[in-house]
Design a protein around this motif. Structure first.
Motif, PDB file in Angstrom:
ATOM      1  N   TYR A   3       0.847  -1.188   0.000  1.00 22.75           N
ATOM      2  CA  TYR A   3       0.000   0.000   0.000  1.00 22.75           C
ATOM      3  C   TYR A   3       0.889   1.246   0.000  1.00 22.75           C
ATOM      4  O   TYR A   3       1.852   1.338   0.762  1.00 22.75           O
ATOM      5  N   ASP A  99       0.335  -2.317  -4.770  1.00 26.37           N
ATOM      6  CA  ASP A  99      -0.938  -2.858  -5.272  1.00 26.37           C
ATOM      7  C   ASP A  99      -1.992  -1.761  -5.367  1.00 26.37           C
ATOM      8  O   ASP A  99      -2.934  -1.881  -6.147  1.00 26.37           O
ATOM      9  N   VAL A 100      -1.838  -0.717  -4.568  1.00 23.93           N
ATOM     10  CA  VAL A 100      -2.807   0.382  -4.588  1.00 23.93           C
ATOM     11  C   VAL A 100      -2.140   1.659  -4.090  1.00 23.93           C
ATOM     12  O   VAL A 100      -1.262   1.617  -3.220  1.00 23.93           O
ATOM     13  N   HIS A 118      -3.065   6.352 -12.192  1.00 27.41           N
ATOM     14  CA  HIS A 118      -4.077   5.705 -13.044  1.00 27.41           C
ATOM     15  C   HIS A 118      -3.506   5.378 -14.424  1.00 27.41           C
ATOM     16  O   HIS A 118      -3.688   4.265 -14.934  1.00 27.41           O
ATOM     17  N   PHE A 122      -1.932   1.661 -11.918  1.00 31.64           N
ATOM     18  CA  PHE A 122      -2.109   1.342 -10.500  1.00 31.64           C
ATOM     19  C   PHE A 122      -3.557   1.564 -10.076  1.00 31.64           C
ATOM     20  O   PHE A 122      -4.233   2.457 -10.582  1.00 31.64           O
ATOM     21  N   LYS A 123      -4.031   0.749  -9.137  1.00 35.68           N
ATOM     22  CA  LYS A 123      -5.309   1.008  -8.510  1.00 35.68           C
ATOM     23  C   LYS A 123      -5.200   2.297  -7.700  1.00 35.68           C
ATOM     24  O   LYS A 123      -4.199   2.525  -7.008  1.00 35.68           O
ATOM     25  N   PHE A 125      -7.272   4.628  -4.846  1.00 33.93           N
ATOM     26  CA  PHE A 125      -8.361   4.878  -3.906  1.00 33.93           C
ATOM     27  C   PHE A 125      -8.199   6.296  -3.357  1.00 33.93           C
ATOM     28  O   PHE A 125      -7.085   6.720  -3.046  1.00 33.93           O
ATOM     29  N   ASP A 148     -10.378   4.843  -8.757  1.00 35.17           N
ATOM     30  CA  ASP A 148     -11.142   3.602  -8.839  1.00 35.17           C
ATOM     31  C   ASP A 148     -12.224   3.520  -7.775  1.00 35.17           C
ATOM     32  O   ASP A 148     -13.285   2.952  -8.016  1.00 35.17           O
ATOM     33  N   GLN A 149     -11.946   4.067  -6.582  1.00 34.65           N
ATOM     34  CA  GLN A 149     -12.961   4.057  -5.533  1.00 34.65           C
ATOM     35  C   GLN A 149     -12.767   5.247  -4.610  1.00 34.65           C
ATOM     36  O   GLN A 149     -11.661   5.513  -4.131  1.00 34.65           O
ATOM     37  N   LEU A 392     -11.933  -4.958  -1.999  1.00 34.54           N
ATOM     38  CA  LEU A 392     -11.903  -4.533  -3.395  1.00 34.54           C
ATOM     39  C   LEU A 392     -10.637  -4.995  -4.089  1.00 34.54           C
ATOM     40  O   LEU A 392     -10.668  -5.417  -5.259  1.00 34.54           O
ATOM     41  N   LEU A 393      -9.514  -4.918  -3.406  1.00 29.57           N
ATOM     42  CA  LEU A 393      -8.251  -5.343  -4.007  1.00 29.57           C
ATOM     43  C   LEU A 393      -8.217  -6.836  -4.262  1.00 29.57           C
ATOM     44  O   LEU A 393      -7.713  -7.292  -5.296  1.00 29.57           O
TER      45      LEU A 393
END
Length: 395
Positions: A3, A99-100, A118, A122-123, A125, A148-149, A392-393
């Motif tokens: 993270y 990962d995010v 983006h 990459f994810k 949040f 993404d969220q 979500l991940l």
């Protein structure tokens, strides 16, 4: 999972630290690298063992204290440094390969990172929504395009983002967690006074803000307020305690305390305790005003921008009726807001006297506080948000 968190100011550091606790609780193998401050760093050091082999690992990349600014002119003056930090952050994300990427408020910086992350796949949040409901609504397009969220933390944001077609997750307000688990909430007034070697006298809390510009404008007003109030017989034995901001030093306050004819002190690392054990509080607008609601301390909010140009620009941009999150939550003035020229020593004295002397006025404010607290929800938001992120991940 890995993270990458980015917080750019004191409130982000607070919420980021509680989010990190939730991530570690739900994902024991979590690896976290972050921009933030001392609170986030404490959580990291309590949960991860630093790697000593020279490879890139988790931990604090840059402290928010090095670059926290607010306002049009302040951003212009710091532009070169801020752009340098953006470039550094982009390179670090690529090297860390998380990962995010989790962005915490701080929109001027974080929207640049959102677009970059983006586009690099990459994810992304966004935790604690940028205040697009107050100004710069055009940023909604960026939320839709690069995030993404979105995770929101205020109930009044729910209908707003619904009407804008922005998908969001709401699990309550994380500040409730920070207050519920704080030393301040669980410590007696006697212990607070003894620990800080303070006399057993009534306390008025004074919060001048966390940025140097805020302090330079609020401190002269606050010291005059303390002098005028303490000159009145009923308040001659009161002590006025300034909550030193975590990003500041005593040298930021001491020039304003010379020859002050009142019992004025500065304490660092005690903001919540000062609020909790005060008879009343004068609070610079921000997260602290919501903390004051959660501690049930009657308050008046005061705000002065040191740059008149910034203030004039803001007047034409800001779309909301109130500047305080508590008032926005109930959509009315639960407590008074004194802004710019209205924020002066005379006005503060009159309002604080009402908060202390007028029982009906005080009782009505505390009743409004209770309504705000109910709307914010119960403790547990931080871990619930962390759980949603992990779900979500993994999905």
């Amino acid at each position: 999972m890995k993270y990458y968190l980015i917080a750019g100011e004191a409130s982000g550091d607070l919420h980021g630290s509680n989010l990190m606790k939730g991530l570690y609780a739900r994902d024991p193998q979590a690896e976290i690298r972050f921009w933030g401050g001392g609170l986030m760093d404490q959580v990291y050091k309590a949960n991860e063992t630093p790697v000593a082999d020279g490879s890139l690992h988790g931990g604090l990349v840059k402290d928010y204290k090095e670059g926290a600014v607010m306002g049009f002119w302040e951003v212009v003056k710091m532009a070169k440094k801020l752009l340098g930090n953006v470039r550094m952050c982009k390179k670090d994300i690529l090297a860390w390969n998380p990962d995010v990427v989790i962005l915490i408020d701080y929109p001027g910086f974080n929207f640049k990172i959102a677009e970059f992350a983006h586009k690099k796949g990459f994810k992304v949040f966004y935790y604690i929504a940028p205040k697009v409901w107050a100004s710069r609504e055009g940023r909604i397009k960026k939320l839709k395009a690069y995030v993404d969220q979105l995770f929101i933390v205020f109930p009044f944001e729910i209908p707003y983002f619904q009407t804008k077609g922005v998908d969001f997750i709401y699990k309550g307000n994380p500040l409730v967690d920070a207050i519920a688990g704080s030393r301040a909430m669980n410590e007696s007034r006697e212990d607070f006074l003894r620990r800080n070697r303070l006399p057993d006298k009534p306390v008025i809390a004074m919060l001048a803000g966390s940025r140097k510009g805020e302090i330079s404008t609020m401190m002269p007003v606050l010291t005059r307020f303390a002098e005028q109030l303490s000159a009145q017989p009923r308040y001659k034995d009161y002590q006025f305690i300034i909550a030193g901001a975590p990003s500041r030093q005593m040298s930021d306050y001491s020039p304003y305390l010379q020859q002050v004819k009142a019992d004025v002190k500065v304490l660092f690392g005690e903001t919540q305790s000062i609020i909790r054990h005060a008879e009343a509080a004068v609070v610079n607008s921000g997260t602290a005003s919501l903390e004051t609601v959660l501690f049930n301390t009657p308050q008046v909010v005061g705000y002065i921008n040191d740059c008149k140009l910034t203030y004039q620009i803001a007047k034409h941009i800001i779309k909301v009726k109130y500047i305080s999150l508590g008032n926005l939550t109930v959509n009315r003035l639960a407590f008074k807001e004194l802004i710019q020229d209205d924020c002066n020593a005379d006005a503060l004295v009159n309002e604080v006297r009402s908060l202390i002397e007028d029982e009906d006025y005080r009782r009505k404010m505390l009743s409004d506080y209770h309504e705000i607290q109910n709307l914010l929800g119960k403790a547990g938001a931080s871990e619930a948000i962390a759980a949603e992120m992990i779900r979500l991940l993994r999905s």
